[in-house]
Design a protein around this motif. Structure first.
Motif, mmCIF file in Angstrom:
data_model
loop_
_atom_site.group_PDB
_atom_site.id
_atom_site.type_symbol
_atom_site.label_atom_id
_atom_site.label_comp_id
_atom_site.label_asym_id
_atom_site.label_seq_id
_atom_site.Cartn_x
_atom_site.Cartn_y
_atom_site.Cartn_z
ATOM 1 N N ARG A 95 0.841 -1.196 0.000
ATOM 2 C CA ARG A 95 0.000 0.000 0.000
ATOM 3 C C ARG A 95 0.878 1.248 0.000
ATOM 4 N NH1 ARG A 95 -3.649 -0.714 4.370
ATOM 5 N NH2 ARG A 95 -5.044 -1.729 2.868
ATOM 6 N N GLU A 96 1.872 1.270 0.891
ATOM 7 C CA GLU A 96 2.788 2.413 0.948
ATOM 8 C C GLU A 96 3.929 2.263 -0.050
ATOM 9 O OE1 GLU A 96 4.094 2.651 4.971
ATOM 10 O OE2 GLU A 96 2.105 3.148 5.757
ATOM 11 N N TRP A 97 4.097 1.069 -0.598
ATOM 12 C CA TRP A 97 5.185 0.729 -1.509
ATOM 13 C C TRP A 97 6.542 1.091 -0.914
ATOM 14 C CZ3 TRP A 97 4.799 -2.970 -4.703
ATOM 15 C CH2 TRP A 97 3.547 -3.287 -5.232
ATOM 16 N N THR A 98 6.827 0.394 0.192
ATOM 17 C CA THR A 98 8.114 0.525 0.865
ATOM 18 C C THR A 98 8.674 -0.862 1.153
ATOM 19 O OG1 THR A 98 7.050 0.591 3.043
ATOM 20 C CG2 THR A 98 7.502 2.712 1.974
ATOM 21 N N ILE A 99 9.989 -0.933 1.275
ATOM 22 C CA ILE A 99 10.670 -2.125 1.789
ATOM 23 C C ILE A 99 11.518 -1.657 2.959
ATOM 24 C CG2 ILE A 99 12.250 -4.023 1.317
ATOM 25 C CD1 ILE A 99 11.564 -3.775 -1.635
ATOM 26 N N LYS A 100 11.243 -2.206 4.139
ATOM 27 C CA LYS A 100 11.956 -1.771 5.339
ATOM 28 C C LYS A 100 12.412 -2.978 6.144
ATOM 29 C CE LYS A 100 9.587 2.675 5.811
ATOM 30 N NZ LYS A 100 8.909 3.626 6.727
ATOM 31 N N ILE A 112 9.343 2.737 -3.259
ATOM 32 C CA ILE A 112 9.084 2.421 -4.659
ATOM 33 C C ILE A 112 8.019 3.387 -5.157
ATOM 34 C CG2 ILE A 112 8.358 0.624 -6.271
ATOM 35 C CD1 ILE A 112 9.056 -1.327 -3.790
ATOM 36 N N ASP A 113 8.403 4.257 -6.084
ATOM 37 C CA ASP A 113 7.494 5.278 -6.609
ATOM 38 C C ASP A 113 7.082 4.869 -8.019
ATOM 39 O OD1 ASP A 113 6.361 7.576 -7.826
ATOM 40 O OD2 ASP A 113 7.410 8.881 -6.412
ATOM 41 N N HIS A 114 5.827 4.417 -8.166
ATOM 42 C CA HIS A 114 5.372 3.918 -9.464
ATOM 43 C C HIS A 114 5.058 5.039 -10.445
ATOM 44 C CE1 HIS A 114 5.258 -0.342 -8.454
ATOM 45 N NE2 HIS A 114 4.859 0.030 -7.257
ATOM 46 N N ASP A 115 4.828 6.245 -9.949
ATOM 47 C CA ASP A 115 4.608 7.369 -10.852
ATOM 48 C C ASP A 115 5.919 7.803 -11.501
ATOM 49 O OD1 ASP A 115 1.840 7.575 -10.426
ATOM 50 O OD2 ASP A 115 2.171 8.651 -8.549
ATOM 51 N N ARG A 116 6.947 7.930 -10.678
ATOM 52 C CA ARG A 116 8.257 8.334 -11.199
ATOM 53 C C ARG A 116 9.087 7.157 -11.687
ATOM 54 N NH1 ARG A 116 10.249 12.881 -6.742
ATOM 55 N NH2 ARG A 116 8.490 14.318 -7.046
ATOM 56 N N LYS A 117 8.615 5.938 -11.378
ATOM 57 C CA LYS A 117 9.334 4.715 -11.751
ATOM 58 C C LYS A 117 10.741 4.711 -11.151
ATOM 59 C CE LYS A 117 6.756 3.791 -16.009
ATOM 60 N NZ LYS A 117 5.737 4.829 -15.791
ATOM 61 N N THR A 120 14.234 4.367 -4.360
ATOM 62 C CA THR A 120 15.233 5.208 -3.713
ATOM 63 C C THR A 120 15.270 4.928 -2.212
ATOM 64 O OG1 THR A 120 13.591 6.982 -3.488
ATOM 65 C CG2 THR A 120 15.047 7.073 -5.404
ATOM 66 N N GLY A 121 16.380 5.319 -1.596
ATOM 67 C CA GLY A 121 16.529 5.147 -0.154
ATOM 68 C C GLY A 121 17.910 4.629 0.173
ATOM 69 N N GLY A 122 17.955 3.649 1.084
ATOM 70 C CA GLY A 122 19.240 3.101 1.483
ATOM 71 C C GLY A 122 19.136 1.633 1.832
ATOM 72 N N LEU A 130 17.595 4.103 -8.087
ATOM 73 C CA LEU A 130 17.337 3.274 -9.256
ATOM 74 C C LEU A 130 16.099 3.763 -10.004
ATOM 75 C CD1 LEU A 130 17.766 -0.191 -7.500
ATOM 76 C CD2 LEU A 130 19.420 0.865 -9.051
ATOM 77 N N SER A 131 16.095 3.541 -11.300
ATOM 78 C CA SER A 131 14.892 3.741 -12.106
ATOM 79 C C SER A 131 14.498 2.392 -12.688
ATOM 80 C CB SER A 131 15.147 4.747 -13.233
ATOM 81 O OG SER A 131 16.135 4.256 -14.120
ATOM 82 N N PHE A 132 13.210 2.239 -13.002
ATOM 83 C CA PHE A 132 12.783 0.972 -13.585
ATOM 84 C C PHE A 132 11.755 1.206 -14.677
ATOM 85 C CE2 PHE A 132 9.925 1.657 -9.965
ATOM 86 C CZ PHE A 132 8.671 1.392 -10.499
ATOM 87 N N GLN A 133 11.757 0.287 -15.622
ATOM 88 C CA GLN A 133 10.744 0.233 -16.674
ATOM 89 C C GLN A 133 10.034 -1.097 -16.531
ATOM 90 O OE1 GLN A 133 9.932 2.741 -18.744
ATOM 91 N NE2 GLN A 133 11.475 3.980 -17.674
#
Length: 231
Positions: A95-100, A112-117, A120-122, A130-133
């Motif tokens: 839902r928040e599209w995070t990995i922690k 994980i930002d699906h709008d910007r694809k 980011t983080g650490g 990173l960017s993804f397609q």
């Protein structure tokens, strides 16, 4: 009655202006839903191929398939256990599209930002940028992570991960139905097997045993974030 027939019947019952608005909304939501979901465990199965053919019928069909695959998908998934000679405790929030959590004796905090694809983080004592397609056929990830350039292609059709990450070439062949992955990455052999009943993923990579349990996720989730599990 098929998913498409149900949607068409419902839209046909609406007045013309509402029907047009409904088509536009369904098309937009379908595109967003497809981009946001992970490839399911049966991605290369006959059932998925049928759904893909259904999807190719147009935006309404795409919406129906997206709805089918997102319905019941748990919001929170975890990967816990040990690998790379260290504990693993990761939580994916869909839902928040995070990995922690933590891996490789390092905190993990990714967005994980699906709008910007972007991802980011650490993680792994390193910034991640990173960017993804994304498509139903493959995911291409490029940028930087693990203090190294990253260029990885996860090809669901070919059943391969190829490219480079962590200052080393990557080539892994996988079978989602069998739950297996084999190849090399991180200058070390990769050989993994997933027990679908228990969610236990075992084997070896990075010159270390792997013994982790996947809850509410599967081998496809592990593979599309493969850079995270390298050293």
């Amino acid at each position: 009655m098929t998913h498409l027939a149900v949607i068409l019947a419902a839209l046909a019952a609406l007045p013309a202006p509402a029907r047009a608005a409904g088509l536009e909304a369904v098309s937009f939501d379908a595109a967003r839903a497809f981009e946001a979901i992970a490839i399911p465990a049966g991605a290369l199965s006959g059932e998925w191929k049928t759904d893909r053919a259904f999807k190719d019928g147009g935006p309404l069909a795409a919406a129906a398939v997206a709805t089918a695959h997102t319905t019941g998908l748990p919001v929170v998934a975890t990967i816990k256990g040990g690998m790379n000679h260290s504990p693993v405790d990761l939580t994916l929030n869909r839902r928040e599209w995070t990995i922690k959590g933590g891996i490789n004796l390092s905190p993990t905090d990714l967005k994980i930002d699906h709008d910007r694809k972007t991802i980011t983080g650490g993680a792994n004592h390193s910034p991640v940028d990173l960017s993804f397609q994304w498509s139903t056929e493959k995911i291409v990830i490029e940028g930087g992570a693990n203090r190294s350039p990253v260029s990885l292609t996860v090809d669901w059709t070919a059943g391969t991960i190829t490219g480079h990450a962590s200052h080393s070439p990557v080539r892994v062949e996988f079978d989602l139905q069998k739950g297996t992955a084999k190849g090399y990455a991180g200058l070390a052999p990769v050989e993994l097997a997933l027990d679908n009943a228990s969610g236990r993923l075992t084997g070896g990579m990075n010159h270390s045993p792997v013994d982790v349990t996947l809850v509410n996720c599967d081998l496809s989730d592990f593979l599309q974030y493969f850079f995270l599990f390298l050293k």
